[in-house]
Design a protein around this motif. Structure first.
Motif, PDB file in Angstrom:
ATOM      1  N   GLY A 139       2.828  11.958   8.101  1.00  0.00           N
ATOM      2  CA  GLY A 139       2.462  10.567   7.917  1.00  0.00           C
ATOM      3  C   GLY A 139       1.536  10.311   6.746  1.00  0.00           C
ATOM      4  N   TRP A 140       1.222   9.057   6.552  1.00  0.00           N
ATOM      5  CA  TRP A 140       0.288   8.596   5.517  1.00  0.00           C
ATOM      6  C   TRP A 140      -0.954   8.076   6.238  1.00  0.00           C
ATOM      7  N   ALA A 141      -1.832   7.399   5.541  1.00  0.00           N
ATOM      8  CA  ALA A 141      -2.999   6.781   6.178  1.00  0.00           C
ATOM      9  C   ALA A 141      -2.538   5.806   7.256  1.00  0.00           C
ATOM     10  N   THR A 142      -3.250   5.791   8.367  1.00  0.00           N
ATOM     11  CA  THR A 142      -2.816   4.981   9.497  1.00  0.00           C
ATOM     12  C   THR A 142      -3.817   3.878   9.795  1.00  0.00           C
ATOM     13  N   GLY A 143      -3.464   3.046  10.793  1.00  0.00           N
ATOM     14  CA  GLY A 143      -4.349   1.971  11.205  1.00  0.00           C
ATOM     15  C   GLY A 143      -4.412   0.859  10.184  1.00  0.00           C
ATOM     16  N   ILE A 198      -6.253   0.476   7.647  1.00  0.00           N
ATOM     17  CA  ILE A 198      -6.453   0.866   6.243  1.00  0.00           C
ATOM     18  C   ILE A 198      -5.185   1.425   5.621  1.00  0.00           C
ATOM     19  N   GLY A 199      -4.150   1.637   6.426  1.00  0.00           N
ATOM     20  CA  GLY A 199      -2.939   2.257   5.912  1.00  0.00           C
ATOM     21  C   GLY A 199      -1.701   1.544   6.380  1.00  0.00           C
ATOM     22  N   SER A 200      -0.821   2.288   7.059  1.00  0.00           N
ATOM     23  CA  SER A 200       0.460   1.748   7.502  1.00  0.00           C
ATOM     24  C   SER A 200       0.691   2.115   8.955  1.00  0.00           C
ATOM     25  N   GLY A 239       0.814  -1.209   0.000  1.00  0.00           N
ATOM     26  CA  GLY A 239       0.000   0.000   0.000  1.00  0.00           C
ATOM     27  C   GLY A 239       0.844   1.254   0.000  1.00  0.00           C
ATOM     28  N   VAL A 240       1.942   1.230   0.756  1.00  0.00           N
ATOM     29  CA  VAL A 240       2.823   2.391   0.841  1.00  0.00           C
ATOM     30  C   VAL A 240       3.384   2.752  -0.529  1.00  0.00           C
ATOM     31  N   MET A 241       3.815   1.747  -1.286  1.00  0.00           N
ATOM     32  CA  MET A 241       4.433   2.025  -2.583  1.00  0.00           C
ATOM     33  C   MET A 241       3.405   2.290  -3.673  1.00  0.00           C
ATOM     34  N   ALA A 242       2.182   1.794  -3.504  1.00  0.00           N
ATOM     35  CA  ALA A 242       1.192   1.916  -4.573  1.00  0.00           C
ATOM     36  C   ALA A 242       0.380   3.205  -4.500  1.00  0.00           C
TER      37      ALA A 242
END
Length: 525
Positions: free
Chosen positions: A508-512, A514-516, A272-275
């Motif tokens: 940061g990016w999306a957390t929990g 649903i994210g990272s 998810g992080v890379m996409a």
């Protein structure tokens, strides 16, 4: 060529060994000539099997099953999927048929039959029958072609040959070797093959990879993780190859391995992080004694260029994601703008420069443990400039006002932050007795906004949408929300030079789920 003693799994159960005396034929299902030979071998087995064993050695388990089904084979069919017997026998071509004597050696008077030449096979089988006192084989020779070439054995296929040779030599290197022309430039070759992140790479020669593997006591063929998005088995050797290309020293390898273990967890979610189109990328923070052992930079310019360990550890992780995982820009990597941290982003916390618990201790590890922590940034490091605050209360408020811009000032409860506090700012906090909990609490306090303020409106469409706020009471709209859902979402570290009141923040990016989520791993040698 000699056929070594072997004991392989047989089709349908049990094991199959080399007969002595007997006939042994190496074959594979996708070879047309092997398809011609298979029913001939079955006929020999039915006629001679009780007096002279007839055995086939197939090079894939699935191929053996297909051959047996296609030709109703009942002869012993050994599974040489590992190709070790084929390699040890020096099989270049399939089919290859051997006559094995009573001493277990290939009969020198009966050279092996390679491929299929009808006249040669007829003569070979006549000589076998005469030597063993067997009746002549009843074969419908007219139904067989006069000649068919064999196919290349899987044991000499470039995809397997280097691994098999390495195993035979007891070498830790198993990766396939790429041949480069004498006039080719190895640096340009690696660019052309798509191995690079856009910068030159160090050629991963066997000698360099072996030296790199010397940096860890782990088995080079042990699987560290399954790397998305290709879901490829990631061995220590593959990590070492990318570490060589990145310019690492061998002593950095355990750090790289631990970081990759961390990003390949479900919690971190490297796919998810890379996409994501947001441009997220890992930030690696190193804690513990290994910082000094490998001479990492945690002081002046810690988040920038100039230190080999900082630069190459992060790059090795990123190259592994690219070359093994398959995350490449324009493919599964879909970042709208990209991010400089997609080259590298790694630094060490200056634990000795502050009185607080270091990041890894806050996350449950002992101070003497060496660890890596991976955090997903969407942007940064963003400077938080405050040269005027003289109290911890003022300075923490400045941090909060700066952090409110993460994603968007109206985006509350959306993400996390990794804050890098510079030494001069540390001194301001310490003078007022502020610890990390105090800093976090003050950030939350100054970033509180009412839901009404955070709602979408005609001036700015970002924020809580009318579908959410339309049915709210005045009391609900007046409810105040801090920037972060939880104060624990503000992660604090220390690094940087002693001069300059410039702290930094990784947004940061999306957390929990649903994210990272931030992940910490112990570094093992």
């Amino acid at each position: 060529m000699q056929v070594p003693q072997y004991e392989l799994d047989g089709l349908g159960g049990g094991t199959v060994s080399r007969p002595a005396p007997g006939l042994v034929c190496f074959l594979k299902e996708d070879c047309p000539t092997c398809q011609v030979v298979a029913p001939l071998l079955q006929a020999l087995y039915e006629q001679w099997g009780e007096q002279l064993p007839v055995v086939a050695v197939g090079q894939t388990a699935a191929g053996n099953a297909a051959l047996a089904q296609a030709h109703a084979l009942t002869l012993p069919l050994a599974d040489d999927s590992a190709l070790k017997v084929s390699f040890a026998t020096q099989i270049d071509t399939v089919p290859t048929l051997f006559a094995i004597g009573a001493d277990g050696e290939a009969d020198p008077a009966l050279p092996p039959q390679i491929g299929f030449v009808k006249a040669d096979w007829q003569a070979f089988l006549q000589d076998i029958a005469a030597a063993q006192g067997l009746p002549a084989a009843e074969i419908d020779w007219d139904a067989l072609p006069d000649w068919r070439p064999g196919c290349g054995s899987l044991s000499v296929d470039p995809a397997h040959a280097d691994r098999l040779q390495a195993e035979a030599d007891n070498s830790p290197i198993r990766a396939r070797k790429l041949a480069i022309g004498a006039l080719d430039d190895p640096f340009e070759f690696m660019f052309d093959q798509g191995f690079s992140d856009g910068l030159p790479l160090v050629p991963p020669t066997p000698e360099r990879v072996l030296r790199m593997l010397g940096g860890t006591g782990r088995d080079p063929q042990s699987i560290v993780a399954v790397m998305p998005p290709n879901l490829a088995d990631l061995t220590v050797e593959k990590i070492a190859i990318n570490a060589v290309m990145a310019g690492c020293k061998p002593e950095y390898l355990p750090v790289v391995i631990a970081a990759i273990e961390a990003i390949c967890t479900d919690e971190y979610n490297i796919h998810g992080v890379m996409a994501t189109t947001m441009g997220a990328s890992p930030v690696i923070v190193v804690n513990g004694p290994i910082r000094h052992r490998i001479d990492m930079n945690m002081e002046v310019g810690a988040l920038g260029q100039g230190n080999r360990a900082n630069a190459t550890i992060g790059r090795a992780v990123r190259l592994t994601v690219r070359n093994v995982g398959g995350a490449r820009p324009g493919g599964t990597e879909r970042s709208t703008l990209g991010n400089p941290a997609k080259f590298t982003q790694c630094f060490a916390e200056w634990e000795e420069r502050h009185p607080w618990a270091p990041l890894h201790v806050e996350r449950g590890f002992a101070k003497e443990d060496s660890t890596v922590t991976v955090f997903t940034m969407s942007s940064g490091p963003v400077l938080m400039v405050d040269q005027d605050s003289r109290s911890g209360r003022q300075l923490a408020a400045s941090f909060g006002l700066c952090l409110e811009a993460i994603w968007h000032p109206k985006a509350h409860y959306a993400t996390e932050a990794l804050v890098v506090v510079c030494p001069e700012h540390v001194d301001t906090f310490v003078k007022d007795g502020y610890d990390k909990a105090d800093i976090r609490a003050r950030i939350q306090e100054v970033t509180e906004r009412s839901i009404a303020e955070l709602a979408s409106n005609d001036d700015c469409a970002v924020g809580f949408q009318p579908a959410v706020t339309g049915g709210m009471s005045e009391a609900d709209l007046a409810r105040r929300l801090a920037k972060f859902r939880d104060a624990a979402d503000i992660h604090l570290t220390v690094a940087g030079g002693d001069a300059g009141k410039f702290s930094g923040a990784f947004h940061g990016w999306a957390t929990g789920t649903i994210g990272s989520q931030m992940v910490t791993r112990r570094i093992d040698d």
